[in-house]
Write a protein that holds these residues in place. Structure first.
Motif, short mmCIF file in Angstrom:
data_model
loop_
_atom_site.label_atom_id
_atom_site.label_comp_id
_atom_site.label_asym_id
_atom_site.label_seq_id
_atom_site.Cartn_x
_atom_site.Cartn_y
_atom_site.Cartn_z
N THR A 22 47.01 33.59 48.45
CA THR A 22 46.68 32.99 47.15
C THR A 22 45.43 32.14 47.27
OG1 THR A 22 48.10 31.05 47.53
CG2 THR A 22 49.10 32.92 46.43
N GLU A 23 45.35 31.34 48.33
CA GLU A 23 44.19 30.46 48.49
C GLU A 23 42.92 31.25 48.76
OE1 GLU A 23 45.24 27.66 51.49
OE2 GLU A 23 46.65 26.58 50.19
N GLU A 24 43.01 32.26 49.62
CA GLU A 24 41.83 33.08 49.94
C GLU A 24 41.36 33.84 48.71
OE1 GLU A 24 43.12 35.49 53.17
OE2 GLU A 24 42.72 33.96 54.70
N LEU A 27 40.77 45.06 42.17
CA LEU A 27 41.01 43.88 41.33
C LEU A 27 39.78 43.54 40.49
CD1 LEU A 27 42.83 41.53 40.47
CD2 LEU A 27 41.94 40.24 42.42
N LEU A 28 38.61 43.61 41.09
CA LEU A 28 37.39 43.31 40.32
C LEU A 28 37.20 44.29 39.17
CD1 LEU A 28 34.45 42.25 42.67
CD2 LEU A 28 35.66 40.89 40.95
N GLY A 74 33.92 32.59 43.88
CA GLY A 74 32.61 33.11 44.29
C GLY A 74 32.14 34.28 43.45
N GLN A 75 33.07 34.95 42.77
CA GLN A 75 32.73 36.07 41.90
C GLN A 75 32.48 35.63 40.45
OE1 GLN A 75 32.33 39.25 43.09
NE2 GLN A 75 32.71 38.34 45.11
N GLY A 76 32.54 34.30 40.21
CA GLY A 76 32.22 33.80 38.88
C GLY A 76 33.42 33.53 37.98
#
Length: 605
Positions: free
Chosen positions: A241-243, A219-220, A250-252
C-alpha cells in the motif's frame, strides 16, 4: 414526530417516492415488526431504519461498526435537520454526560453506537431507562461466523431480544450468503417471514478482472480514465500500500496509504482527507472500507486477489453509491491464488471453517476464470440472477475458450519430469524448448517434455499454468521459491483425463479502448452542464470546509448534477430537486441559487 413516512421522505430527505422495497420495509417497521434487510450498497438501507425511527415514539438505536462512519452518518442527519448523535469512546466525560441528559429528556431521534460501547454494562443499564423506537444493526453480516467480516463483539448482540424485548429489531447488510443470513436471523430471533431480500445487483458498476501481466502498467491504464476522481485501490500487504501510494504520487495522483500498521492519528487523518477532499485515491488494505459512506467513489481496483466473493462484492460496492457510473478492476495471478490457499491452510481456525474458506476461494476463482457474464456469476453466488449485463469485461469482449486437455497433460508432465520443484517461468521455458544454461545444467533439455509446447506462446502457457493452479491441479510452494508440484487432484486428472476447457489469454488492450472509455465516462454528463456542475462543487467544498464536514453530507454529486441540468431560479424550483429537504433548502438554497444565477449571467455576458 411526523405524520407519515412519505412526509418524512419529502421534507427531511427531499425525495418524492421510495425505491424498490424501501416503502414496504418502512411500513413493516413502523407497525412494530422485526426485519432482516439485504439490500445492495447504495440501495438506501439507512432510510429503512431512519424513517421508522422518526415515525415511532422513542429514540432509534443504531449499532454501527466504526467511529468514523458514525460521525459522517450523524453529520449527514444533522444537516437534514434530524436530532442525531453518536455515543463512543472519543467523547469527553462532560460531552458524554450531556448526551445522556439529552437522551433522558427525549431530545434525540437517533443514537449511533458501536457494539463494544453498547455491550458495556453501564450503557445497557442506561438505555433500558430510555424508550426505544427500534434497534437497527448495520453491517449485520459481522454477526455470523460464516460472514467475511466476523467480529466477536457483533456476535454478542444476540442478547438484544432479551434486554430490549419491546423494541423492534432490524438487521441490515449488503453481503450475506445463505448460511450467513440464516445465522443472523436465528441469533436475533427474526422470523423467516420478516426477511426482505432486495437483490444484489449494482447495475451502475462495471466489473473487469484481468490476469496480472504488468500490474502497474495495467493500473495506470485503468486510472487514465479516472483522473480527477476519487477511488480506492486495495492491496494485500502494508508494504505494498505504501509503495503503491508513493508511486502514484509520482504519477501525478493525490494518493494516500491506509493500513492497520500505521500510527492511529496518521491513519485517521488520511481517512478524513479521503472523506472530505475531492479526487483523492486511497491505497489500502482491507483495514479500510467497511461502511464507507462517501457516495462519489468512482472506481475501486484490486491489485491482489480478495479473500472471497463476499469480500470482493463489498469492496467493489464502495464505488458508485450515488448510482452514477463506476468502474472496477481486479488483477490476480498464480501467486495470489497460492498465497490465499496458504493463508487458509495455515490458519488456526477449526477445520469446518477452513473448509468453508476453501469453498469460498474456489467460488472466487470461478468468477475470475469464467467466460460468462461476470454479473451473472457474481449474482448467482448469492442466489440472485440477471440477463447478460453488457457492463462487464466478458460481455464487452467475450473470451475465447479452447480444449485444454492436451495442454494440461503436457504442463503436468513437465512439472513431474523436472522434479516438481521449479517455478512457472522455468516450466514454460522447458515446454517451449528454450536454449538456457540452467536448463542444460539440470539436464532438462534431454527430457521428453522439452520443447513439446511450441504450439502455444509464453503468455498462453503462463495463462494455462495459472488456470491449472486455480482449478486445484497444481500447488505452489510459496514458503520455498514458488516451485510447482502436482496436487492429488492433478494426479487424478492425469489418470482420468476429464474434459477441461480453458480461457485463451486476452490480447493487450489497445490505447483506443482507454480513449473510448474516457469518452464514455465524459458522456455521463452533457458538456453544457459540466461548467455549472463544477461551480456548484466549488461552492459545496467552500461550505463543507467552513463547517468541517465531508462535502457529500451537504449535497451528493447526483443532486448537484440535477441542479446543473434544471438550473432552478427560485427556492420553490430548487425544492423540486431530489435530495433537497426542507432543512437543506433553508440552509443552502440561497447560496446555490446565487451560484446558478451568477454562472448564467457570466455565460450571457
Amino acid at each position: 414526530m411526523y405524520s407519515s413516512p412519505t412526509e418524512i421522505l419529502r421534507s427531511v430527505y427531499g425525495y418524492d417516492g421510495f425505491r424498490g422495497r424501501q416503502g414496504e420495509i418502512v411500513e413493516h417497521m413502523v407497525a412494530g415488526g422485526n426485519a432482516f434487510v439485504l439490500m445492495p450498497t447504495g440501495g438506501g438501507k439507512s432510510l429503512c431504519y431512519q424513517i421508522p425511527a422518526l415515525c415511532r415514539p422513542g429514540m432509534g438505536l443504531v449499532i454501527s461498526p466504526l467511529i468514523a462512519l458514525m460521525a459522517d452518518q450523524v453529520a449527514a442527519l444533522v444537516q437534514a435537520g434530524v436530532r442525531a448523535a453518536a455515543l463512543n469512546s472519543d467523547l469527553a466525560p462532560a460531552a458524554r454526560d450531556e448526551l445522556w441528559q439529552a437522551m433522558r429528556a427525549g431530545e434525540l431521534d437517533l443514537l449511533y453506537v458501536a457494539p463494544e460501547t453498547l455491550l458495556r454494562p453501564d450503557t445497557l443499564a442506561g438505555l433500558k431507562q430510555i424508550p426505544l423506537s427500534l434497534i437497527a444493526i448495520d453491517e449485520a453480516h459481522c454477526m455470523s461466523q460464516w460472514g467475511h467480516d466476523f467480529r466477536p463483539s457483533y456476535r454478542q448482540l444476540d442478547i438484544l431480544p432479551d434486554h430490549f424485548p419491546d423494541a423492534p429489531r432490524m438487521a441490515l447488510t449488503a453481503t450475506a450468503d445463505a448460511p450467513t443470513r440464516q445465522e443472523i436471523v436465528e441469533l436475533l430471533r427474526i422470523g423467516e417471514a420478516d426477511c426482505f431480500i432486495a437483490g444484489f445487483d449494482r447495475p451502475n458498476i462495471r466489473y473487469a478482472i484481468e490476469e496480472k501481466d504488468s500490474p502497474r502498467r495495467q493500473l495506470l491504464g485503468f486510472l487514465e480514465r479516472h483522473k480527477g476522481e476519487s477511488g480506492i485501490i486495495y492491496c494485500l500487504s502494508k508494504r505494498k500500500t505504501e509503495e503503491t501510494a508513493s508511486w502514484l504520487e509520482g504519477q501525478g495522483f493525490r494518493a494516500l496509504a491506509y493500513h492497520g500498521g500505521m500510527d492511529k492519528a496518521a491513519r485517521e487523518q488520511n481517512q478524513r482527507r479521503f472523506q472530505r477532499e475531492e479526487a483523492v485515491v486511497m491505497v489500502a488494505t482491507i483495514a479500510f472500507g467497511m461502511g464507507i459512506d462517501k457516495p462519489d467513489v468512482r472506481f475501486v481496483a484490486h491489485l491482489d486477489l480478495p479473500g472471497s466473493i463476499e469480500a470482493y462484492y463489498q469492496e467493489t460496492g464502495r464505488a458508485g453509491r450515488d448510482g452514477l457510473p463506476a468502474d472496477t478492476l481486479m488483477l490476480y495471478g498464480a501467486d495470489d491464488i497460492a498465497l490465499r490457499r496458504r493463508f487458509i491452510d495455515e490458519s488456526d481456525a477449526p477445520e469446518q471453517r477452513r473448509r468453508m474458506e476453501r469453498q469460498k476461494l474456489d467460488a472466487l476463482l470461478g468468477l475470475c476464470e469464467t467466460a460468462q457474464c461476470r454479473r451473472q456469476v457474481l449474482l448467482g453466488y448469492f442466489g440472485d440472477g440477471c440477463e447478460p449485463c453488457g457492463n462487464c469485461d466478458t460481455c464487452a469482449a467475450p473470451p475465447e475458450l479452447f480444449d485444454g486437455l492436451v495442454a494440461a497433460q503436457k504442463a503436468l508432465s513437465c512439472i513431474y519430469r523436472t522434479g516438481e520443484r521449479f517455478g512457472q517461468a522455468y516450466i514454460v521455458e522447458v515446454l517451449l524448448g528454450r536454449e538456457d544454461e540452467r536448463i542444460a545444467r539440470f539436464g532438462h533439455d534431454r527430457i521428453s517434455t522439452f520443447g513439446i509446447g511450441t504450439e502455444h506462446d509464453q503468455a498462453t502457457w503462463r495463462a494455462i499454468l495459472r488456470q491449472l493452479i486455480a482449478h486445484g491441479l497444481v500447488n505452489v510452494d510459496l514458503a520455498g521459491h514458488g516451485g510447482l508440484s502436482i496436487s492429488d487432484d492433478g494426479r487424478a486428472f492425469l489418470r482420468d483425463k476429464p474434459a477441461l476447457m480453458l480461457r485463451a489469454p486476452r490480447p493487450a488492450r489497445k490505447e483506443r479502448g482507454r480513449k473510448a472509455a474516457r469518452q464514455e465516462a465524459a458522456a455521463a454528463m452533457p458538456a453544457e452542464h459540466r461548467g455549472l456542475f463544477e461551480a456548484l462543487r466549488e461552492k459545496r467544498i467552500e461550505l463543507a470546509r467552513a463547517q468541517n464536514v465531508p462535502p457529500y453530507v451537504i449535497f451528493h454529486d447526483r443532486t448537484l448534477a440535477e441542479m446543473a441540468a434544471v438550473r432552478p431560479r427560485s427556492r420553490a424550483a430548487m425544492a423540486g430537486i431530489p435530495g433537497i429537504g426542507d432543512a437543506k433548502l433553508e440552509r443552502y438554497g440561497t447560496a446555490f441559487l446565487e451560484v446558478i444565477t451568477g454562472y448564467e449571467a457570466r455565460a450571457e455576458a
